[in-house]
Design an enzyme around this catalytic site. Structure first.
Site, mmCIF file in Angstrom:
data_model
loop_
_atom_site.group_PDB
_atom_site.id
_atom_site.type_symbol
_atom_site.label_atom_id
_atom_site.label_comp_id
_atom_site.label_asym_id
_atom_site.label_seq_id
_atom_site.Cartn_x
_atom_site.Cartn_y
_atom_site.Cartn_z
ATOM 1 N N GLN A 1 -7.654 0.358 4.162
ATOM 2 C CA GLN A 1 -8.205 -0.336 5.484
ATOM 3 C C GLN A 1 -9.998 -0.975 5.101
ATOM 4 O O GLN A 1 -10.339 -1.755 5.629
ATOM 5 C CB GLN A 1 -8.630 0.003 6.542
ATOM 6 C CG GLN A 1 -7.011 0.931 7.531
ATOM 7 C CD GLN A 1 -6.796 -0.419 7.799
ATOM 8 O OE1 GLN A 1 -7.138 -1.867 8.024
ATOM 9 N NE2 GLN A 1 -5.577 -0.700 8.492
ATOM 10 N N CYS B 1 2.645 9.850 19.117
ATOM 11 C CA CYS B 1 3.354 11.190 19.266
ATOM 12 C C CYS B 1 3.309 11.688 20.376
ATOM 13 O O CYS B 1 2.460 11.362 20.741
ATOM 14 C CB CYS B 1 2.308 11.739 17.974
ATOM 15 S SG CYS B 1 1.549 13.318 18.638
ATOM 16 N N GLY C 1 1.115 -1.407 -0.066
ATOM 17 C CA GLY C 1 -0.059 0.164 -0.282
ATOM 18 C C GLY C 1 0.707 1.299 -0.171
ATOM 19 O O GLY C 1 0.404 2.528 -0.365
ATOM 20 N N THR C 2 2.203 1.088 0.675
ATOM 21 C CA THR C 2 2.817 2.368 1.074
ATOM 22 C C THR C 2 2.845 2.849 -0.101
ATOM 23 O O THR C 2 3.113 4.279 -0.652
ATOM 24 C CB THR C 2 3.834 2.486 1.765
ATOM 25 O OG1 THR C 2 3.459 2.002 3.323
ATOM 26 C CG2 THR C 2 5.262 3.491 1.656
ATOM 27 N N HIS D 1 -1.743 -7.112 2.688
ATOM 28 C CA HIS D 1 -2.054 -7.823 4.404
ATOM 29 C C HIS D 1 -3.139 -7.070 4.498
ATOM 30 O O HIS D 1 -3.163 -7.538 6.418
ATOM 31 C CB HIS D 1 -0.430 -7.340 4.961
ATOM 32 C CG HIS D 1 -0.266 -5.933 5.150
ATOM 33 N ND1 HIS D 1 -0.230 -5.564 6.813
ATOM 34 C CD2 HIS D 1 0.187 -5.439 4.543
ATOM 35 C CE1 HIS D 1 0.019 -4.459 6.292
ATOM 36 N NE2 HIS D 1 0.516 -4.582 5.500
#
Ligand SMILES: Cc1ncc(COP(=O)(O)O)c(C=O)c1O
Length: 385
Positions: A186, A331, A71-72, A208
């Site tokens: 997703q 974060c 996906g990236t 995945h």
């Protein structure tokens, strides 16, 4: 005993039927799809079949599917490819003439390519989301100008599951002749995703998240859309992504797409029932000490992002070894990590730091939901003194 797996948004196990489909292509059918003899032909046919299976899941044509290494890569290809396609020729445009519009809750696979393009001079506009994680289509309309190359708004969010008004956004981009990319990593297999219903030009697929292996994905590219290839080389993928095809992985992705297509729309309902069973149990036991994050209805059917008020999500999960789940991607603020997605949704600090993402999937059972609920309730109850 292994913990109950409630992290299907992080990754899914391989479907056993996917493994069965892939196995012959790991040993017996080892040919190079570009070879003209029978070994090559067998591999070539398998890649063609996988392309068709994925196209069928998306309502696309098979020549609109470009396989990628996940996906990236697909999102990088969409964003960089769209900008670079505009920079051709001696009198070509400069990167500073390009403009991309994204939302504040995109995955790093979209945000980071944008940061890279910004370093080249490209302008990036990041749109806010409301308290439930939705982008306002009107804000997209206002952000677009004559230099806008591409709008990239994710189909569903990986942390809270909120679904975006992609169809409404597509009507705006189409009227202005601007490309629309959506990251549906997703969404596939959980809800019906049809590229023509949505009206998108580019769409990201990640294997995945769909019971196929890691390291394989695809970019849907609407016919006629010009992208500069991300990987240059020989003419694989109709010149759009060079490199000998990883046949076994592509067969796995194709098989996973076929299973997903056959199990929809029933799969959506089954996931929703399991997720809501978990939510109802948690809410009944914890009342006002638990809150739901994301949109209550316009949300992935498998995703339950909840905040245990008065707790730190990561610590609560550590105290609940019976389940495997996630908190928001970290974060840091002080010593507690906060979710940038919940920050963008302007969640209060207590809500943000108490958040836990529980995501169910194809192999989750009702018995697991009941055990997981009991374990979480036990960990979240105030300790008697
Ligand atoms: C929304 C979204 N987009 C993109 C990706 C990246 O996909 P991959 O892991 O296949 O590179 C993920 C995976 O976490 C994701 O959740």
């Amino acid at each position: 005993m292994k913990p109950i797996y409630l992290d299907y948004n992080a990754t899914t196990p391989l479907d056993p039927a996917v493994v069965v489909a892939m196995l012959p292509y790991l040993h017996e059918h080892f040919g190079n799809p570009s070879s003209s003899h029978i070994y090559g032909q067998t591999a070539h046919d398998a890649v063609d079949r996988a392309r068709q299976q994925l196209a069928d899941l998306l309502g696309a044509q098979s020549d609109e599917i470009v396989f990628t290494g996940g996906g990236t890569e697909a999102s990088n290809q969409a964003l960089k490819g769209a900008v670079f396609a505009k920079l051709h020729g001696f009198f070509g445009r400069w990167a500073r003439d390009a403009h991309i519009v994204i939302s504040a809750i995109e995955h790093p696979a979209t945000v980071q390519p944008c940061k890279f393009l910004e370093r080249l001079g490209c302008r990036i506009t990041t749109l806010p989301v409301d308290g439930q994680g939705r982008v306002d289509p009107d804000a997209v309309k206002k952000a677009i100008d004559r230099r806008t190359t591409l709008v990239s708004i994710m189909h569903s969010n990986n942390e809270v599951g909120t679904l975006q008004p992609i169809r409404e956004i597509a009507a705006i981009t189409k009227a202005r002749g601007i490309l629309l990319h959506t990251d549906a990593a997703q969404s596939l297999g959980k809800v019906t995703v049809n590229v023509n219903d949505l009206g998108v030009d580019l769409l990201t697929v990640a294997g995945h998240k769909l019971y196929a292996p890691k390291g394989v994905g695809a970019l849907y590219v609407r016919r006629g859309v010009q992208l500069e290839p991300f990987i240059h080389g020989a003419g694989h993928e109709a010149g759009r992504r060079a490199g000998t095809e990883n046949v076994a992985l592509l067969v796995g992705l194709g098989q996973a797409a076929e299973i997903a297509r056959q199990s929809l729309p029933g799969a959506t309902e089954r996931l929703r029932q399991l997720r809501d069973r978990l939510w109802n149990k948690l809410r009944e036991a914890l009342g006002k000490r638990i809150v739901l994050n994301g949109h209550p209805e316009l949300r992935l059917p498998n995703t339950l992002n909840v905040s245990f008020l008065g707790h730190i999500g990561a610590e609560l999960l550590q105290r609940t070894p019976a389940i495997a789940a996630s908190t928001g991607s970290a974060c840091h603020e002080g010593h507690v990590s906060l979710s940038p997605v919940l920050c963008a949704m302007k969640a209060e600090r207590e809500v943000n730091q108490g958040a836990v993402r529980l995501s169910v999937g194809r192999f989750t059972t009702e018995a697991e939901i009941d055990q997981a609920a009991a374990a979480l309730i036990g960990a979240a109850r105030p300790v008697a003194v």
